[in-house]
Design a protein around this motif. Sequence first.
Motif, PDB file in Angstrom:
ATOM      1  N   LYS A 189     -51.291  89.197 -20.072  1.00  0.00           N
ATOM      2  CA  LYS A 189     -51.247  87.811 -19.596  1.00  0.00           C
ATOM      3  C   LYS A 189     -51.573  86.883 -20.757  1.00  0.00           C
ATOM      4  O   LYS A 189     -52.579  87.049 -21.425  1.00  0.00           O
ATOM      5  CB  LYS A 189     -52.262  87.631 -18.469  1.00  0.00           C
ATOM      6  CG  LYS A 189     -52.194  86.289 -17.815  1.00  0.00           C
ATOM      7  CD  LYS A 189     -53.126  86.215 -16.649  1.00  0.00           C
ATOM      8  CE  LYS A 189     -53.043  84.826 -16.069  1.00  0.00           C
ATOM      9  NZ  LYS A 189     -53.793  84.684 -14.869  1.00  0.00           N
ATOM     10  N   GLU A 190     -50.671  85.915 -20.986  1.00  0.00           N
ATOM     11  CA  GLU A 190     -50.910  84.946 -22.047  1.00  0.00           C
ATOM     12  C   GLU A 190     -51.854  83.864 -21.543  1.00  0.00           C
ATOM     13  O   GLU A 190     -51.760  83.441 -20.401  1.00  0.00           O
ATOM     14  CB  GLU A 190     -49.602  84.291 -22.479  1.00  0.00           C
ATOM     15  CG  GLU A 190     -48.738  85.182 -23.323  1.00  0.00           C
ATOM     16  CD  GLU A 190     -47.588  84.402 -23.926  1.00  0.00           C
ATOM     17  OE1 GLU A 190     -47.852  83.533 -24.784  1.00  0.00           O
ATOM     18  OE2 GLU A 190     -46.453  84.657 -23.521  1.00  0.00           O
ATOM     19  N   ASN A 191     -52.764  83.451 -22.399  1.00  0.00           N
ATOM     20  CA  ASN A 191     -53.634  82.333 -22.079  1.00  0.00           C
ATOM     21  C   ASN A 191     -53.179  81.125 -22.870  1.00  0.00           C
ATOM     22  O   ASN A 191     -53.182  81.147 -24.098  1.00  0.00           O
ATOM     23  CB  ASN A 191     -55.097  82.660 -22.421  1.00  0.00           C
ATOM     24  CG  ASN A 191     -55.680  83.665 -21.457  1.00  0.00           C
ATOM     25  OD1 ASN A 191     -55.391  83.611 -20.273  1.00  0.00           O
ATOM     26  ND2 ASN A 191     -56.483  84.572 -21.964  1.00  0.00           N
ATOM     27  N   LEU A 204     -49.625  72.490 -23.857  1.00  0.00           N
ATOM     28  CA  LEU A 204     -48.410  72.961 -23.201  1.00  0.00           C
ATOM     29  C   LEU A 204     -47.211  72.199 -23.747  1.00  0.00           C
ATOM     30  O   LEU A 204     -47.352  71.156 -24.368  1.00  0.00           O
ATOM     31  CB  LEU A 204     -48.534  72.793 -21.689  1.00  0.00           C
ATOM     32  CG  LEU A 204     -49.736  73.501 -21.041  1.00  0.00           C
ATOM     33  CD1 LEU A 204     -49.739  73.263 -19.538  1.00  0.00           C
ATOM     34  CD2 LEU A 204     -49.742  74.991 -21.354  1.00  0.00           C
ATOM     35  N   LYS A 205     -46.032  72.710 -23.499  1.00  0.00           N
ATOM     36  CA  LYS A 205     -44.794  72.128 -24.040  1.00  0.00           C
ATOM     37  C   LYS A 205     -43.831  71.748 -22.916  1.00  0.00           C
ATOM     38  O   LYS A 205     -43.939  72.245 -21.795  1.00  0.00           O
ATOM     39  CB  LYS A 205     -44.090  73.140 -24.965  1.00  0.00           C
ATOM     40  CG  LYS A 205     -44.954  73.692 -26.080  1.00  0.00           C
ATOM     41  CD  LYS A 205     -45.124  72.696 -27.177  1.00  0.00           C
ATOM     42  CE  LYS A 205     -45.918  73.308 -28.322  1.00  0.00           C
ATOM     43  NZ  LYS A 205     -46.715  72.367 -29.017  1.00  0.00           N
ATOM     44  N   GLU A 206     -42.873  70.900 -23.262  1.00  0.00           N
ATOM     45  CA  GLU A 206     -41.813  70.560 -22.316  1.00  0.00           C
ATOM     46  C   GLU A 206     -41.093  71.835 -21.895  1.00  0.00           C
ATOM     47  O   GLU A 206     -40.894  72.738 -22.697  1.00  0.00           O
ATOM     48  CB  GLU A 206     -40.796  69.626 -22.968  1.00  0.00           C
ATOM     49  CG  GLU A 206     -41.291  68.226 -23.177  1.00  0.00           C
ATOM     50  CD  GLU A 206     -40.314  67.426 -24.000  1.00  0.00           C
ATOM     51  OE1 GLU A 206     -39.153  67.290 -23.582  1.00  0.00           O
ATOM     52  OE2 GLU A 206     -40.728  66.953 -25.074  1.00  0.00           O
ATOM     53  N   LYS A 216     -52.115  77.598 -12.129  1.00  0.00           N
ATOM     54  CA  LYS A 216     -51.741  79.015 -12.168  1.00  0.00           C
ATOM     55  C   LYS A 216     -50.318  79.198 -12.675  1.00  0.00           C
ATOM     56  O   LYS A 216     -49.541  78.252 -12.712  1.00  0.00           O
ATOM     57  CB  LYS A 216     -51.866  79.620 -10.772  1.00  0.00           C
ATOM     58  CG  LYS A 216     -53.259  79.480 -10.165  1.00  0.00           C
ATOM     59  CD  LYS A 216     -53.315  80.080  -8.775  1.00  0.00           C
ATOM     60  CE  LYS A 216     -54.620  79.907  -8.079  1.00  0.00           C
ATOM     61  NZ  LYS A 216     -55.813  80.119  -8.766  1.00  0.00           N
ATOM     62  N   ASN A 217     -50.004  80.424 -13.034  1.00  0.00           N
ATOM     63  CA  ASN A 217     -48.640  80.841 -13.393  1.00  0.00           C
ATOM     64  C   ASN A 217     -48.014  79.954 -14.464  1.00  0.00           C
ATOM     65  O   ASN A 217     -46.877  79.524 -14.333  1.00  0.00           O
ATOM     66  CB  ASN A 217     -47.733  80.877 -12.161  1.00  0.00           C
ATOM     67  CG  ASN A 217     -48.241  81.815 -11.087  1.00  0.00           C
ATOM     68  OD1 ASN A 217     -49.027  82.716 -11.355  1.00  0.00           O
ATOM     69  ND2 ASN A 217     -47.809  81.602  -9.873  1.00  0.00           N
ATOM     70  N   ILE A 218     -48.737  79.682 -15.530  1.00  0.00           N
ATOM     71  CA  ILE A 218     -48.168  78.916 -16.641  1.00  0.00           C
ATOM     72  C   ILE A 218     -47.139  79.783 -17.351  1.00  0.00           C
ATOM     73  O   ILE A 218     -47.451  80.881 -17.792  1.00  0.00           O
ATOM     74  CB  ILE A 218     -49.255  78.456 -17.630  1.00  0.00           C
ATOM     75  CG1 ILE A 218     -50.281  77.570 -16.921  1.00  0.00           C
ATOM     76  CG2 ILE A 218     -48.638  77.727 -18.812  1.00  0.00           C
ATOM     77  CD1 ILE A 218     -51.491  77.218 -17.747  1.00  0.00           C
ATOM     78  N   THR A 219     -45.917  79.263 -17.405  1.00  0.00           N
ATOM     79  CA  THR A 219     -44.816  80.031 -17.971  1.00  0.00           C
ATOM     80  C   THR A 219     -44.040  79.169 -18.965  1.00  0.00           C
ATOM     81  O   THR A 219     -43.626  78.064 -18.620  1.00  0.00           O
ATOM     82  CB  THR A 219     -43.853  80.491 -16.846  1.00  0.00           C
ATOM     83  OG1 THR A 219     -44.620  81.126 -15.823  1.00  0.00           O
ATOM     84  CG2 THR A 219     -42.817  81.452 -17.360  1.00  0.00           C
TER      85      THR A 219
END
Length: 162
Positions: free
Chosen positions: A5-7, A13-15, A157-160
Amino acid sequence: MFGKKENFKLDKLKEGFTLKVKKTTWKIIEIAEYDWSGDGRSIEYIMTSEDNNIEAFLEVEFLKGDYEIYFSQAVSLDFSILKDAINTSEVVFSGYQFSLEEQYKGAYKNLTNRTSWENLKSYMFYNSNEDILTIEDWGNDKFEAFFGEEIKSKNIKNITPN
């Protein structure tokens, strides 16, 4: 390698990233920055829901080793109500009494659209439920209002990445 899991740092964060807040998946479509002079800087993510029907804002400030995060949506209030709220430090919205607790002077720049810095004053009104009604005064009788709440980083949650 698999299942790792990436933190992601919430202020980096990015567009195109997607994330889940309040049971809705949001996509970051623009990124902006606030400079609150002596009160630090914050990043604002302008987001749309999966179906593009709803726009929301996630403002993130990294302060003293922790995140301060505000989730909000734009609301429409009459000019006279906004002006009166700033003058009296009180406003009724959605059946609740809000009182002015914080105010800041700063500047705003949309990083995605590469706009120039714009000065603003921000007034944060709270009710007994800890909901927040923010009124931004951009000068020349131009106001915007946002309704939301402070949230914890664990509620994102679930940052992708895109």
